[in-house]
Motif scaffolding. Structure first.
Motif: not given
Length: 99
Positions: A40-48
């Motif tokens: 989820m952190g990886l996803w949130h980083g991509c859509i930051a």
């Protein structure tokens, strides 16, 4: 025709990405739900960048998930942001040098 199709596709992509932004700060949700991990952190980083722009206009959208499991979430977030912005690989590329 191609420009209008590209514009529509970009708008749809932005709409889809904005629907997956980090959750708002809600104490009850933090207590009752499982904390966000690496993926989820990886996803949130991509859509930051999208989350940041949307969070400027709506108070219910957060850029960073408060209910996270700590260092694994942070590592995923940093990697996701690095993937989106190309990382440091571009800096080592030779420019204007002839062999």
């Amino acid at each position: 025709m191609k420009k209008s199709l590209l514009l529509i596709a970009s708008f749809c992509l932005l709409l889809i990405l904005s629907s997956c932004t980090a959750s708002p700060v809600d104490v009850q949700a933090c207590v009752n739900t499982e904390p966000s991990g690496f993926w989820m952190g990886l996803w949130h980083g991509c859509i930051a960048p999208f989350s940041f722009v949307i969070s400027l206009f709506w108070d219910t959208v957060e850029m960073y998930d408060v209910n996270n499991n700590g260092n694994w979430y942070k590592l995923g977030f940093v990697l996701g942001a690095g993937i989106l912005f190309g990382g440091s690989g571009r800096g080592s590329k030779r420019r204007g040098r002839k062999e």
